[in-house]
Scaffold this motif. Sequence first.
Motif, PDB file in Angstrom:
ATOM      1  N   ALA A  58       1.032  -1.366  -0.008  1.00 16.85           N
ATOM      2  CA  ALA A  58       0.166  -0.175  -0.233  1.00 16.85           C
ATOM      3  C   ALA A  58       1.129   1.054  -0.393  1.00 16.85           C
ATOM      4  CB  ALA A  58      -1.183   0.024   1.094  1.00 16.85           C
ATOM      5  N   ASN A  59       0.690   2.064   0.543  1.00 13.55           N
ATOM      6  CA  ASN A  59       1.723   3.271   0.997  1.00 13.55           C
ATOM      7  C   ASN A  59       2.866   3.301   2.233  1.00 13.55           C
ATOM      8  OD1 ASN A  59      -0.199   4.886  -0.247  1.00 13.55           O
ATOM      9  ND2 ASN A  59      -1.648   5.262   0.787  1.00 13.55           N
ATOM     10  N   GLU A  60       2.687   2.428   2.504  1.00 15.82           N
ATOM     11  CA  GLU A  60       4.382   1.574   3.489  1.00 15.82           C
ATOM     12  C   GLU A  60       5.454   1.164   2.518  1.00 15.82           C
ATOM     13  OE1 GLU A  60       2.011   0.814   7.333  1.00 15.82           O
ATOM     14  OE2 GLU A  60       3.664  -0.558   6.355  1.00 15.82           O
ATOM     15  N   THR A  61       6.725   1.694   2.766  1.00 14.45           N
ATOM     16  CA  THR A  61       7.892   1.302   2.121  1.00 14.45           C
ATOM     17  C   THR A  61       8.823   1.352   2.933  1.00 14.45           C
ATOM     18  OG1 THR A  61       7.488   2.851  -0.182  1.00 14.45           O
ATOM     19  CG2 THR A  61       9.370   1.592   0.130  1.00 14.45           C
ATOM     20  N   SER A  62      10.038  -0.145   3.161  1.00 18.30           N
ATOM     21  CA  SER A  62      10.980  -0.663   4.102  1.00 18.30           C
ATOM     22  C   SER A  62      12.143  -0.866   2.911  1.00 18.30           C
ATOM     23  CB  SER A  62      10.495  -1.399   4.974  1.00 18.30           C
ATOM     24  OG  SER A  62      11.517  -1.260   5.454  1.00 18.30           O
ATOM     25  N   THR A  63      13.304  -0.433   3.335  1.00 17.01           N
ATOM     26  CA  THR A  63      14.239  -0.477   2.712  1.00 17.01           C
ATOM     27  C   THR A  63      15.440  -1.456   3.514  1.00 17.01           C
ATOM     28  OG1 THR A  63      14.077   0.103   0.592  1.00 17.01           O
ATOM     29  CG2 THR A  63      16.577  -0.711   0.650  1.00 17.01           C
ATOM     30  N   GLY A  64      16.287  -2.881   3.094  1.00 13.59           N
ATOM     31  CA  GLY A  64      17.219  -2.788   4.351  1.00 13.59           C
ATOM     32  C   GLY A  64      18.193  -4.047   3.694  1.00 13.59           C
ATOM     33  N   ALA A 109       3.851  -3.701   8.152  1.00 13.36           N
ATOM     34  CA  ALA A 109       4.491  -5.037   7.743  1.00 13.36           C
ATOM     35  C   ALA A 109       5.630  -4.989   6.734  1.00 13.36           C
ATOM     36  CB  ALA A 109       3.602  -6.613   8.918  1.00 13.36           C
ATOM     37  N   SER A 110       5.790  -4.212   6.256  1.00 19.21           N
ATOM     38  CA  SER A 110       6.674  -4.251   5.376  1.00 19.21           C
ATOM     39  C   SER A 110       8.288  -4.181   5.420  1.00 19.21           C
ATOM     40  CB  SER A 110       6.268  -2.980   3.955  1.00 19.21           C
ATOM     41  OG  SER A 110       7.109  -1.755   5.537  1.00 19.21           O
ATOM     42  N   ASP A 111       8.598  -3.758   6.130  1.00 18.10           N
ATOM     43  CA  ASP A 111       9.823  -3.957   7.211  1.00 18.10           C
ATOM     44  C   ASP A 111       9.734  -5.240   7.079  1.00 18.10           C
ATOM     45  OD1 ASP A 111       8.320  -3.699   9.667  1.00 18.10           O
ATOM     46  OD2 ASP A 111       9.504  -2.931  10.449  1.00 18.10           O
ATOM     47  N   SER A 112       9.117  -6.000   7.292  1.00 18.54           N
ATOM     48  CA  SER A 112       9.693  -7.394   7.725  1.00 18.54           C
ATOM     49  C   SER A 112      10.559  -8.116   6.016  1.00 18.54           C
ATOM     50  CB  SER A 112       8.681  -8.888   7.643  1.00 18.54           C
ATOM     51  OG  SER A 112       8.766  -9.929   7.814  1.00 18.54           O
ATOM     52  N   ARG A 113      11.974  -8.551   6.620  1.00 17.87           N
ATOM     53  CA  ARG A 113      12.362  -8.900   5.214  1.00 17.87           C
ATOM     54  C   ARG A 113      12.741 -10.598   5.599  1.00 17.87           C
ATOM     55  NH1 ARG A 113      13.737  -3.198   6.144  1.00 17.87           N
ATOM     56  NH2 ARG A 113      15.784  -4.718   7.068  1.00 17.87           N
ATOM     57  N   GLY A 114      12.680 -11.055   6.840  1.00 16.90           N
ATOM     58  CA  GLY A 114      13.209 -11.863   7.284  1.00 16.90           C
ATOM     59  C   GLY A 114      12.381 -13.265   7.738  1.00 16.90           C
ATOM     60  N   ARG A 115      12.652 -14.440   8.077  1.00 18.38           N
ATOM     61  CA  ARG A 115      12.313 -15.370   8.954  1.00 18.38           C
ATOM     62  C   ARG A 115      12.280 -15.357  10.015  1.00 18.38           C
ATOM     63  NH1 ARG A 115      12.235 -20.695   8.783  1.00 18.38           N
ATOM     64  NH2 ARG A 115       9.881 -20.977   8.943  1.00 18.38           N
TER      65      ARG A 115
END
Length: 299
Positions: A98-104, A151-157
């Motif tokens: 949606a309107n959430e973005t996270s990078t890392g 939870a757009s900053d969820s990038r791993g398990r």
Amino acid sequence: MKSFLLALLLLGAGTQSLAASCCGGGFAFPALIMGDEKTQLTSSLSYGQVTDDVLPNQKWIKRADENHSQTFKIEAATLISDTWQTGFSVPVISRSIANETSTGLGDISLTLGHETFPEKSYSLWKPKGLTFLQLVVPTSPSIYDATNTLASDSRGRGFFTVGGGVALVKVFGRWDANAGVEIHKSFAREFSSPANGGTITATPNMGHSWSIGGGWNKGDWRMGSGFTGMYEDAIETSGAQSSRGSSQKNITWTTMANYMLSMESAWTLSYADQTLFGSPENTSLSKTITISYQTRWQR
């Protein structure tokens, strides 16, 4: 030519992430040196979109929240002896919901491989094979400690995972085949976030995956296709939230084209789709396009 072709088989089929798209990644077949080279370096850029969620009862729900991600990944492997090799994989992930973005940074992995089944002489049927051990380190937020609303900053398990398996390749003139299987164990961790209402303990268990594929080669081109299946035991949670969880599974179909620039470098373009085959359960399904470049150094 043949040794480089062996590498292309796993370049196209060996780096597909096996976790659900909601979790940002997971255990994957490592990029291994299958030929006579000393070192290889692979960089890839992918774009994926989550199109469906599948509930534990196998009910499908269409996604409409523009859930997509871009992943830049660096993978390297090098020989440390005639039969042993070591490698690593480092992904950088940008997720947008949606309107959430996270990078890392995503979860990194470390690999130790061994040429257990060498191809010392010609055989009509015997493949070349490597066994491997892999460690996945939770270097990025997971669904359990994500702070963004969606939870757009969820990038791993979120778990330390140790696994091992075997990768096999075989060339039959213009045709080739590859296969692999692995089993892994993830370890319990504590997570604390306002979304959880406090501290929870998440306890995963075992998982496994398999891959099979093949291709046709002419000149500097190779066209191939393959399947990768994954299964994860249920993750139980206790503490501020309690749940027995549900097991997770899906099958990914991949088609790809490889182009050899030289004996030391090649491009790969691939498309992966998790919505077409199998009976997925408790997972998010995505469609992903990836472009990869690999360069290699001889012994």
